[in-house]
Enzyme design. Sequence first.
Site, mmCIF file in Angstrom:
data_model
loop_
_atom_site.group_PDB
_atom_site.id
_atom_site.type_symbol
_atom_site.label_atom_id
_atom_site.label_comp_id
_atom_site.label_asym_id
_atom_site.label_seq_id
_atom_site.Cartn_x
_atom_site.Cartn_y
_atom_site.Cartn_z
ATOM 1 N N HIS A 127 0.839 -1.198 0.000
ATOM 2 C CA HIS A 127 0.000 0.000 0.000
ATOM 3 C C HIS A 127 0.875 1.250 0.000
ATOM 4 C CE1 HIS A 127 -3.805 2.163 1.764
ATOM 5 N NE2 HIS A 127 -3.263 2.810 0.753
ATOM 6 N N GLU A 170 0.807 8.046 -3.365
ATOM 7 C CA GLU A 170 1.756 7.656 -2.327
ATOM 8 C C GLU A 170 3.018 8.516 -2.373
ATOM 9 O OE1 GLU A 170 1.126 5.443 0.165
ATOM 10 O OE2 GLU A 170 -0.883 5.477 -0.706
ATOM 11 N N HIS A 175 3.223 10.859 0.812
ATOM 12 C CA HIS A 175 4.145 10.258 1.778
ATOM 13 C C HIS A 175 5.606 10.311 1.331
ATOM 14 C CE1 HIS A 175 0.624 8.756 3.882
ATOM 15 N NE2 HIS A 175 0.199 8.194 2.770
#
Length: 307
Positions: free
Chosen positions: A81, A134, A138
Amino acid sequence: MLFRIVCVAFFIQLCLAAPNSRYDDEDSRENSVNEGVDQPHQFDLLIFTQRWPITACHEWRETGKGHICGLPTPATVWTIHGIWPTKRNTIGPAFCNKSAIFDLSQLTTIEQQLEDHWVNVEKNKPDYSLWEHEWLKHGTCAAEVIDQLNTESKYFSQGLAWLEQHSVNAAFASSGDIRPGYNYSLTTLNKALFDYYGKNVAIECFYDHKTHQQLLNEVRICFDKQLQSADCDGIVGMERIAIPNARVGTVISNCNAANPIFYPDTVPKDMAPKVIDIKAKYETISTVSDEQDKQQETYEFVEVIVV
């Protein structure tokens, strides 16, 4: 006299503007482009999150009628993920570089591996949309602090390397008795993971409102900023739950420890070709006049068989 009036007016204007300007400054700091080098966003852990794609598909299907799943082949493998920089007891940081862009061309050499192992189950969106999300949310935060993650290629390559070294598939296989299609206690799952990783990981469940079951969804493994294994304490949304009479006395999770956790081996009905055979069985049991009711009842029957 005129000079005095001008000065007083200017002073009043400053006083009236001061409170608003203070909040404007706070807002601008929150939404401004982060400089990155001088004041990097602070975090304690990197959470390497693996998810069970079948549960992710259940979750995606439940959030919208038109949602279509895209699954790896085979579907029964744990996928990535993301890698999430996280400050203990705090959500984030996130979107640390507002000027960053996602450049798919930077991933050319590993794109096929990402398609196989960093899978976007949300098929209504472009295949690369998960990677873009992502990286921007992040990856840009990890890139500020950790040289090994300071480019798209490094960030995603590290995820692939960690999957190879720390796969949940391998952890469950090493226990010998945790397989998809069965219910397990939180204690059993946690013992298998702790025995394999030697650290406290976090176990995340998804509650399926159709079957009223909690499904095993994600396993989160933590690393420090030197990329060494660490306990996953302080993750928001997870609690350290005491488990009496267990060798591993506590578990970090959002799951209900009093209820079984189903480890699904079957995707939702519209993703599984074999439901055609089950549909035929249902029609021999009950006759319905309305086509819409027929579809709804067939779905419910399939759910029962799957469980």
